[in-house]
Write a protein that holds these residues in place. Sequence first.
Motif, PDB file in Angstrom:
ATOM      1  N   ALA A 101       9.882  32.166  24.560  1.00 43.41           N
ATOM      2  CA  ALA A 101      11.240  32.784  24.729  1.00 43.41           C
ATOM      3  C   ALA A 101      11.960  31.957  25.350  1.00 43.41           C
ATOM      4  O   ALA A 101      11.432  31.423  26.514  1.00 43.41           O
ATOM      5  CB  ALA A 101      10.922  34.216  25.144  1.00 43.41           C
ATOM      6  N   ALA A 102      13.220  32.067  25.470  1.00 44.74           N
ATOM      7  CA  ALA A 102      14.229  31.380  26.143  1.00 44.74           C
ATOM      8  C   ALA A 102      14.634  32.068  27.392  1.00 44.74           C
ATOM      9  O   ALA A 102      14.303  33.301  27.385  1.00 44.74           O
ATOM     10  CB  ALA A 102      15.576  31.008  25.423  1.00 44.74           C
ATOM     11  N   PRO A 103      14.781  31.499  28.531  1.00 40.67           N
ATOM     12  CA  PRO A 103      15.102  32.231  29.613  1.00 40.67           C
ATOM     13  C   PRO A 103      16.337  33.460  29.375  1.00 40.67           C
ATOM     14  O   PRO A 103      17.121  33.032  28.543  1.00 40.67           O
ATOM     15  CB  PRO A 103      15.487  31.494  30.589  1.00 40.67           C
ATOM     16  N   PRO A 104      16.331  34.300  30.087  1.00 40.12           N
ATOM     17  CA  PRO A 104      17.638  35.243  29.723  1.00 40.12           C
ATOM     18  C   PRO A 104      18.858  34.672  29.871  1.00 40.12           C
ATOM     19  O   PRO A 104      19.181  34.048  30.712  1.00 40.12           O
ATOM     20  CB  PRO A 104      17.310  36.339  30.651  1.00 40.12           C
ATOM     21  N   ALA A 112       7.631  22.800  34.530  1.00 38.90           N
ATOM     22  CA  ALA A 112       7.450  22.289  33.029  1.00 38.90           C
ATOM     23  C   ALA A 112       6.545  23.193  32.194  1.00 38.90           C
ATOM     24  O   ALA A 112       6.684  23.524  31.107  1.00 38.90           O
ATOM     25  CB  ALA A 112       7.019  20.687  32.734  1.00 38.90           C
ATOM     26  N   ALA A 113       5.227  23.555  32.697  1.00 34.78           N
ATOM     27  CA  ALA A 113       4.166  24.536  31.965  1.00 34.78           C
ATOM     28  C   ALA A 113       4.548  25.894  32.643  1.00 34.78           C
ATOM     29  O   ALA A 113       3.434  26.624  32.967  1.00 34.78           O
ATOM     30  CB  ALA A 113       2.951  23.841  32.503  1.00 34.78           C
ATOM     31  N   ALA A 114       5.885  26.532  32.606  1.00 31.48           N
ATOM     32  CA  ALA A 114       5.882  27.945  32.846  1.00 31.48           C
ATOM     33  C   ALA A 114       5.086  28.961  32.180  1.00 31.48           C
ATOM     34  O   ALA A 114       5.182  28.602  30.794  1.00 31.48           O
ATOM     35  CB  ALA A 114       7.518  28.208  33.137  1.00 31.48           C
ATOM     36  N   PRO A 115       4.232  29.873  32.772  1.00 32.65           N
ATOM     37  CA  PRO A 115       3.414  30.339  31.753  1.00 32.65           C
ATOM     38  C   PRO A 115       3.917  31.286  30.796  1.00 32.65           C
ATOM     39  O   PRO A 115       3.650  31.235  29.729  1.00 32.65           O
ATOM     40  CB  PRO A 115       2.598  31.285  32.696  1.00 32.65           C
ATOM     41  N   GLN A 116       5.118  32.058  31.250  1.00 43.39           N
ATOM     42  CA  GLN A 116       6.027  32.810  30.329  1.00 43.39           C
ATOM     43  C   GLN A 116       6.481  32.025  29.059  1.00 43.39           C
ATOM     44  O   GLN A 116       6.519  32.559  28.109  1.00 43.39           O
ATOM     45  CB  GLN A 116       6.962  33.726  30.944  1.00 43.39           C
ATOM     46  N   SER A 150       9.562  21.171  38.967  1.00 43.63           N
ATOM     47  CA  SER A 150       9.301  19.862  38.406  1.00 43.63           C
ATOM     48  C   SER A 150      10.470  19.219  37.755  1.00 43.63           C
ATOM     49  O   SER A 150      10.545  18.074  37.237  1.00 43.63           O
ATOM     50  CB  SER A 150       7.913  19.855  37.255  1.00 43.63           C
ATOM     51  N   GLY A 151      11.430  19.917  37.754  1.00 45.37           N
ATOM     52  CA  GLY A 151      12.676  19.473  37.092  1.00 45.37           C
ATOM     53  C   GLY A 151      13.614  20.678  36.489  1.00 45.37           C
ATOM     54  O   GLY A 151      13.438  21.886  36.992  1.00 45.37           O
ATOM     55  N   THR A 152      14.466  20.162  35.601  1.00 46.70           N
ATOM     56  CA  THR A 152      15.185  21.155  34.938  1.00 46.70           C
ATOM     57  C   THR A 152      15.025  20.940  33.293  1.00 46.70           C
ATOM     58  O   THR A 152      14.386  19.881  33.207  1.00 46.70           O
ATOM     59  CB  THR A 152      16.674  20.790  35.124  1.00 46.70           C
TER      60      THR A 152
END
Length: 238
Positions: free
Chosen positions: A134-137, A124-128, A186-188
């Motif tokens: 930004a959204a994932p590629p 949930a708290a991904a640093p990037q 931690s989830g999606t």
Amino acid sequence: MPALLPPPRTGAARLLDPEHLTRVEDGERLHALLWRPGPGWRMVSSAVLGGGIAERAWVLNAQVAHGYRRTDPARHLAGLARAAGARGPGVGLMTAADVSAHGRARDGGAEAVATAGVSVRGWAAAPQQCATGAAPPRTTGPAPPGTVNIVVALPVALSDAALVNAVMTATEAKVQALLDAGLDCSGTPTDAVCVAARAPRDGADVHAFAGPRSEWGARLARAVHRAVRAALPAVAHS
């Protein structure tokens, strides 16, 4: 949306006993779970249809095609529920995972049903994400299933605060189940939860707490943990 006949009932009657439905949409055979407890239930949900806290009469967890592109999911879910015969206000969840491969568990009167697609997962708290927003590629081809949906039923009444507490407890139990299954997440990004409790009645107790150390919160947590674990094996490494 024609319904498949449910399996024969065995043992004690279930509080949370969804019907298994099937339909063909855009040439693809898709499944859904529809629980119709009827009146007398208050639900708290993060669902796209019927979210928030209110009295609800049904819960639909519908599978949609990979790469779902409709921009009206609430309307889509409402139409599916009507086609299945659901009436009155309800809660609608959706996922690209096969909901026929669901997990279910019960603990001391608390019951949970979970569906799980975890190919698109993370923390949930991904640093990037926090740093850039930004959204994932984007990738080519249809998106893989990436949603954990949890529906819980409790045979007691909960206060508004306890309903919110129950969502927190269910989420903590989900994360514990994912970690116990060896998944690094931690989830999606699209997980959803719905907790149903009895509507308060004159003279009946209304529980003020549903944390993991409360009577009903502990039961809810154990049921959710086992239901999520049961839903994971077929999809955890997809």
